[in-house]
Scaffold this motif. Sequence first.
Motif, short mmCIF file in Angstrom:
data_model
loop_
_atom_site.label_atom_id
_atom_site.label_comp_id
_atom_site.label_asym_id
_atom_site.label_seq_id
_atom_site.Cartn_x
_atom_site.Cartn_y
_atom_site.Cartn_z
N ASP A 157 30.41 44.63 57.56
CA ASP A 157 29.80 44.43 58.87
C ASP A 157 28.33 44.07 58.69
O ASP A 157 27.51 44.91 58.31
N LEU A 158 28.00 42.80 58.95
CA LEU A 158 26.63 42.32 58.87
C LEU A 158 26.12 41.89 60.25
O LEU A 158 25.12 41.15 60.35
N SER A 159 26.77 42.32 61.28
CA SER A 159 26.41 41.90 62.63
C SER A 159 25.07 42.49 63.06
O SER A 159 24.60 43.48 62.50
N SER A 160 24.47 41.81 64.05
CA SER A 160 23.21 42.27 64.65
C SER A 160 22.09 42.40 63.61
O SER A 160 21.41 43.41 63.54
N ASN A 161 21.94 41.35 62.80
CA ASN A 161 20.83 41.26 61.87
C ASN A 161 20.05 39.98 62.16
O ASN A 161 20.11 39.46 63.29
N ARG A 162 19.34 39.47 61.18
CA ARG A 162 18.55 38.26 61.35
C ARG A 162 18.97 37.18 60.36
O ARG A 162 18.14 36.38 59.90
N LEU A 163 20.24 37.15 60.03
CA LEU A 163 20.75 36.22 59.03
C LEU A 163 20.84 34.81 59.60
O LEU A 163 21.24 34.61 60.75
N THR A 164 20.51 33.82 58.79
CA THR A 164 20.53 32.42 59.23
C THR A 164 21.43 31.53 58.38
O THR A 164 21.99 30.56 58.88
N ILE A 165 21.57 31.84 57.09
CA ILE A 165 22.35 30.99 56.18
C ILE A 165 23.40 31.83 55.48
O ILE A 165 23.11 32.90 54.96
N LEU A 166 24.61 31.32 55.46
CA LEU A 166 25.72 31.97 54.76
C LEU A 166 25.94 31.25 53.43
O LEU A 166 26.28 30.06 53.42
N PRO A 167 25.74 31.91 52.29
CA PRO A 167 25.88 31.23 50.99
C PRO A 167 27.30 30.71 50.78
O PRO A 167 28.29 31.35 51.18
N ALA A 168 27.40 29.57 50.14
CA ALA A 168 28.71 28.99 49.83
C ALA A 168 29.51 29.88 48.89
O ALA A 168 30.74 29.88 48.91
N GLU A 169 28.82 30.67 48.05
CA GLU A 169 29.51 31.56 47.12
C GLU A 169 30.35 32.60 47.84
O GLU A 169 31.41 33.03 47.35
N LEU A 170 29.90 33.02 49.02
CA LEU A 170 30.69 33.99 49.79
C LEU A 170 31.94 33.35 50.36
O LEU A 170 33.00 34.00 50.41
N LEU A 171 31.86 32.10 50.77
CA LEU A 171 33.06 31.41 51.25
C LEU A 171 34.06 31.21 50.11
O LEU A 171 35.27 31.28 50.32
N ASP A 172 33.54 30.95 48.91
CA ASP A 172 34.44 30.85 47.75
C ASP A 172 35.15 32.18 47.50
O ASP A 172 36.30 32.20 47.06
N LEU A 173 34.45 33.28 47.75
CA LEU A 173 35.04 34.60 47.54
C LEU A 173 36.07 34.91 48.63
O LEU A 173 37.15 35.41 48.33
N TRP A 174 35.74 34.61 49.86
CA TRP A 174 36.61 34.98 50.98
C TRP A 174 37.78 34.01 51.16
O TRP A 174 38.83 34.39 51.64
N PHE A 175 37.57 32.75 50.76
CA PHE A 175 38.63 31.74 50.89
C PHE A 175 38.85 31.07 49.54
O PHE A 175 38.46 29.92 49.33
N PRO A 176 39.44 31.76 48.58
CA PRO A 176 39.63 31.17 47.24
C PRO A 176 40.60 30.00 47.29
O PRO A 176 41.54 29.98 48.11
N LEU A 177 40.36 29.03 46.42
CA LEU A 177 41.26 27.88 46.32
C LEU A 177 42.57 28.29 45.68
O LEU A 177 42.63 29.28 44.94
N PRO A 178 43.65 27.56 45.97
CA PRO A 178 44.94 27.89 45.36
C PRO A 178 44.85 27.90 43.84
O PRO A 178 44.32 26.99 43.23
N GLY A 179 45.34 28.98 43.23
CA GLY A 179 45.32 29.11 41.78
C GLY A 179 44.10 29.81 41.24
O GLY A 179 44.07 30.18 40.07
N GLN A 180 43.08 30.01 42.07
CA GLN A 180 41.87 30.68 41.60
C GLN A 180 41.96 32.20 41.74
O GLN A 180 41.31 32.92 41.01
N SER A 181 42.72 32.67 42.71
CA SER A 181 42.82 34.11 42.94
C SER A 181 43.91 34.70 42.08
O SER A 181 44.97 34.10 41.88
N GLU A 182 43.66 35.88 41.54
CA GLU A 182 44.63 36.57 40.71
C GLU A 182 45.37 37.61 41.56
O GLU A 182 44.76 38.51 42.12
#
Length: 427
Positions: A157-182
């Motif tokens: 939960d990162l809501s109600s902060n002052r965040l402006t940019i979401l790093p691409a590395e987090l999207l890679d973690l949350w939405f792994p490409l097929p074959g990348q996740s074990e």
Amino acid sequence: MHLLVLFHILQSLLLAAHSCPSLCSCHDGKSGIAELRLVQCSDPGITAVPISVPADTVKLRLEKTPISKVSRAAFYNLSELRFLWLTYNSITLIHPSSFVNLKALRELRLDGNLLTSFPWEGLRDMPRLQTLGLHNNRLSSLPAHAALFLPNITYLDLSSNRLTILPAELLDLWFPLPGQSEGQVERRILGLHDNPWLCDCQISMLMSLSMTLGSTVVLMDQLLMCSKSLSQSELLQTQAELSRCMRPSVQPAATRVISPMGSNVILRCDATGYPTPTLTWIKTSTYTNCCQQDNLDNSEQLPRILESFMQESPRVGVRWSIISLNGLSYKDAGEYRCQARNMAGISEALIKLKVMGITKLPHLPKKSRKISSKPPSKYRKPYQISAITNVPSVKDNQILSSITPFSSNQAKKPQSLVTFLEHVRKY
């Protein structure tokens, strides 16, 4: 005497292990057949994390106190702690080693504090942590390296902060490409609302992917607010913003390359997309039709990622890359793929390289030689003319009769008759 002192020390330690800190309340609860120790501290007089919390405490709640910082190894003796709530205090600073020895911790809540940053590397000391609450703080940035310490977090939960940019590395973690996740990908619950996000491709892709059927990511609030800049009014993120994301397109300089052995070759490809894609060279296969034995002797593990000789992005949305292959051999022949990737997807182009070697000429049978009955040329008479075409014609005789005699200088360089006639015919 020494034994008596040691006994009193041990006795005081045992009493402290089971005694309740001042200004706190302790309760014994049950979870199934196991007894749990619950400690709650909410007194305004508490200005630091209590050091006398019982060692068998399972849940500790420090709430609504003027505590402003969490010092190093503040919970070191609480190795059995599973739930730690430090909510609605005045915490502005957390030491990176504050959570040392919390190997059993499952839930950490820091909601309602004054944190402007969080020591993400400190999550390594809590290998079983699954829930992390940072709601209602003052976090202004989310570093890319945070993704390294969040693989086990299923509730963030990162809501109600002052965040402006979401790093691409987090999207890679949350939405792994097929074959990348074990193994099986766990479902994650994310709270990202009430932040002044910039309207970029990362936020658009996050919303789009979280809404797909069977997505493993669930947003607490689907309506994210984003703005072009922090000074402008906030706008509701809509589907129209997805048009800013463009899947990469790859264009190689050549799809088939043929080059001789020992030469140098440069392979190049250009890519476009938004965000600006990254380029990776991969050798996927080799050729064995021309020189199978040579390839077996120089076998390599494929596919293999190659290092770019040069890679540049002249402007946003465009990138090019080249690889250099020097002194070509048969093992360099094969298929090369230039792969472009950004948050909108992956695209690649195939380049086939063929190496040409020196072809061995087949053996031709030797022809039998005729033995000439004529004597070798070196035994011929000095002015003997062997070819009939060298005999002077009537016209040649007429030319000879009309030419003045040689001068003395010319006489020093005698010439044969036939040679002289040939010289005259040129003119």
